[in-house]
Design a protein around this motif. Structure first.
Motif, short mmCIF file in Angstrom:
data_model
loop_
_atom_site.label_atom_id
_atom_site.label_comp_id
_atom_site.label_asym_id
_atom_site.label_seq_id
_atom_site.Cartn_x
_atom_site.Cartn_y
_atom_site.Cartn_z
N PRO A 183 -12.65 -0.24 -2.27
CA PRO A 183 -13.61 -0.78 -1.30
C PRO A 183 -14.89 0.04 -1.28
O PRO A 183 -14.86 1.27 -1.39
CB PRO A 183 -12.86 -0.70 0.03
N ASP A 184 -16.00 -0.65 -1.17
CA ASP A 184 -17.28 0.01 -1.04
C ASP A 184 -17.51 0.32 0.44
O ASP A 184 -16.93 -0.31 1.32
CB ASP A 184 -18.39 -0.88 -1.59
N THR A 203 0.84 -1.20 0.00
CA THR A 203 0.00 0.00 0.00
C THR A 203 0.88 1.25 0.00
O THR A 203 2.07 1.20 0.31
CB THR A 203 -0.93 0.04 1.21
N ASP A 219 -18.10 -2.52 2.71
CA ASP A 219 -17.00 -3.36 3.17
C ASP A 219 -16.60 -3.06 4.60
O ASP A 219 -15.96 -3.89 5.26
CB ASP A 219 -15.78 -3.17 2.25
N LEU A 253 -0.68 -4.96 -13.63
CA LEU A 253 -1.74 -5.69 -12.96
C LEU A 253 -3.03 -4.89 -13.06
O LEU A 253 -3.03 -3.66 -13.01
CB LEU A 253 -1.39 -5.95 -11.50
N GLN A 254 -4.14 -5.59 -13.17
CA GLN A 254 -5.42 -4.93 -13.28
C GLN A 254 -5.84 -4.36 -11.93
O GLN A 254 -5.76 -5.04 -10.90
CB GLN A 254 -6.49 -5.89 -13.80
N ASP A 255 -6.24 -3.10 -11.93
CA ASP A 255 -6.71 -2.48 -10.70
C ASP A 255 -8.05 -3.06 -10.28
O ASP A 255 -8.96 -3.20 -11.11
CB ASP A 255 -6.86 -0.96 -10.88
N GLY A 256 -8.16 -3.40 -9.01
CA GLY A 256 -9.44 -3.84 -8.49
C GLY A 256 -10.29 -2.64 -8.11
O GLY A 256 -9.78 -1.52 -7.96
N PRO A 257 -11.57 -2.83 -7.95
CA PRO A 257 -12.43 -1.72 -7.55
C PRO A 257 -12.10 -1.26 -6.13
O PRO A 257 -11.70 -2.08 -5.29
CB PRO A 257 -13.84 -2.31 -7.63
#
Length: 310
Positions: free
Chosen positions: A122-123, A5, A126, A116-120
């Motif tokens: 956090p909603d 991070t 979460d 690498l593909q970015d993930g969404p």
């Protein structure tokens, strides 16, 4: 920082430092400081902080490794150099009372996509997951450093939002864990402001309190806002907020009915708590408060001066 991070600080950080008396109020305000401090940072904005284990191809610059407790605190500026070109590119901090971090200089590093593909992101939902809760106690039995820092930041916003008036906290974990820290900065008295926890998954508090204690988004840092967006909100670390709103099972009583008379439970561990009450990190409180324009209000400024300039 957790491995993998990073965060970006939009405010000036690190050296060079200039004394408040030399800078003056107007120049300090342009640096994001609105009350007297010992020194004002004129370092770079948008410095990037990462976990030390995520740094690569850098070596310490021996002549810039000053510190206090046999560590390095970055007082001399960047102390890590690129092993390829030799340019100073980052500052390693690892000293007593400091977070272990590496700060990358924005003008000395280049961002490359990993492929690498970015993930969404956090909603808000979460935050309701059990694994998002940050426990208030460390493994060694002391209060969590994350909690102490988060409470210090929250209290600065709370003092500004209430104009230094007393507050009443909601019953339950919020009062149990935060009550002592809040009372140190906002002592009880008349004309108290009501505070309630609010956020995703929680019913709207009624009657409407004066101030809502809401979570920050774990990625953007933006505070959650109620639908009407008119309430006064005070942001809180999302992991701390999640624990306060859903601390898990805390009662040894059965779901329905009561335990038979004379029966005692001996298989239910009480929550571990240090022998002393939770306190806010004073540096986090002060550093946050001086960056809030509300500190210019005479009522708040007088309290700040009495606490830090006496």
């Amino acid at each position: 920082m957790q491995p993998g991070t990073y965060a970006v600080d939009p405010q000036p950080t690190g050296p060079p430092w200039r004394l408040w008396e030399e800078v003056g109020e107007e120049a300090a305000a342009r640096q994001g400081i609105y009350a007297p401090v010992y020194s004002v940072s004129f370092g770079a904005r948008d410095r990037i902080v990462i976990a030390p284990g995520d740094s690569r191809s850098m070596a310490l610059i021996p002549e810039k490794c000053e510190g206090y407790c046999r560590g390095v605190d970055g007082r001399a500026g960047p102390n890590l150099a690129c092993t390829g070109c030799g340019r100073a590119v980052a500052t390693r901090i690892d000293d007593c009372g400091s977070w272990q971090t590496v700060w990358l200089e924005p003008a000395a590093v280049v961002r490359y996509p990993s492929g690498l593909q970015d993930g969404p992101p956090p909603d808000w939902a979460d935050l309701e997951r059990a694994e998002h809760r940050a426990p208030p106690v460390e493994a060694d039995g002391s209060w969590s450093r994350r909690w102490e820092t988060a409470v210090g930041v929250m209290l600065a916003h709370l003092v500004a939002a209430t104009q230094n008036h007393p507050v009443t906290l909601p019953a339950g974990p919020a009062t149990e864990l935060l009550g002592h820290a809040v009372a140190r900065y906002l002592p009880p008295g008349p004309d108290a402001r009501s505070v309630a926890l609010a956020g995703p998954g929680l019913p709207e508090p009624w009657p409407r309190p004066d101030i809502l204690l809401v979570p920050r988004h774990p990625v953007t840092g933006e505070p959650w806002r109620p639908p009407d967006r008119e309430a006064t909100v005070v942001p809180l670390d999302s992991g701390v907020w999640a624990y306060l709103t859903s601390p898990g099972e805390t009662s040894p009583m059965p779901v329905t009915g009561v335990l038979p008379k004379g029966v005692l439970r001996d298989d239910y561990p009480l929550p571990s708590r240090p022998w002393y009450l939770l306190k806010a990190h004073p540096g986090a409180f002060r550093d946050t408060l001086v960056r809030l324009p509300a500190i210019r209000d005479p009522r708040l400024r007088g309290c700040y001066d009495a606490a830090y300039r006496s």
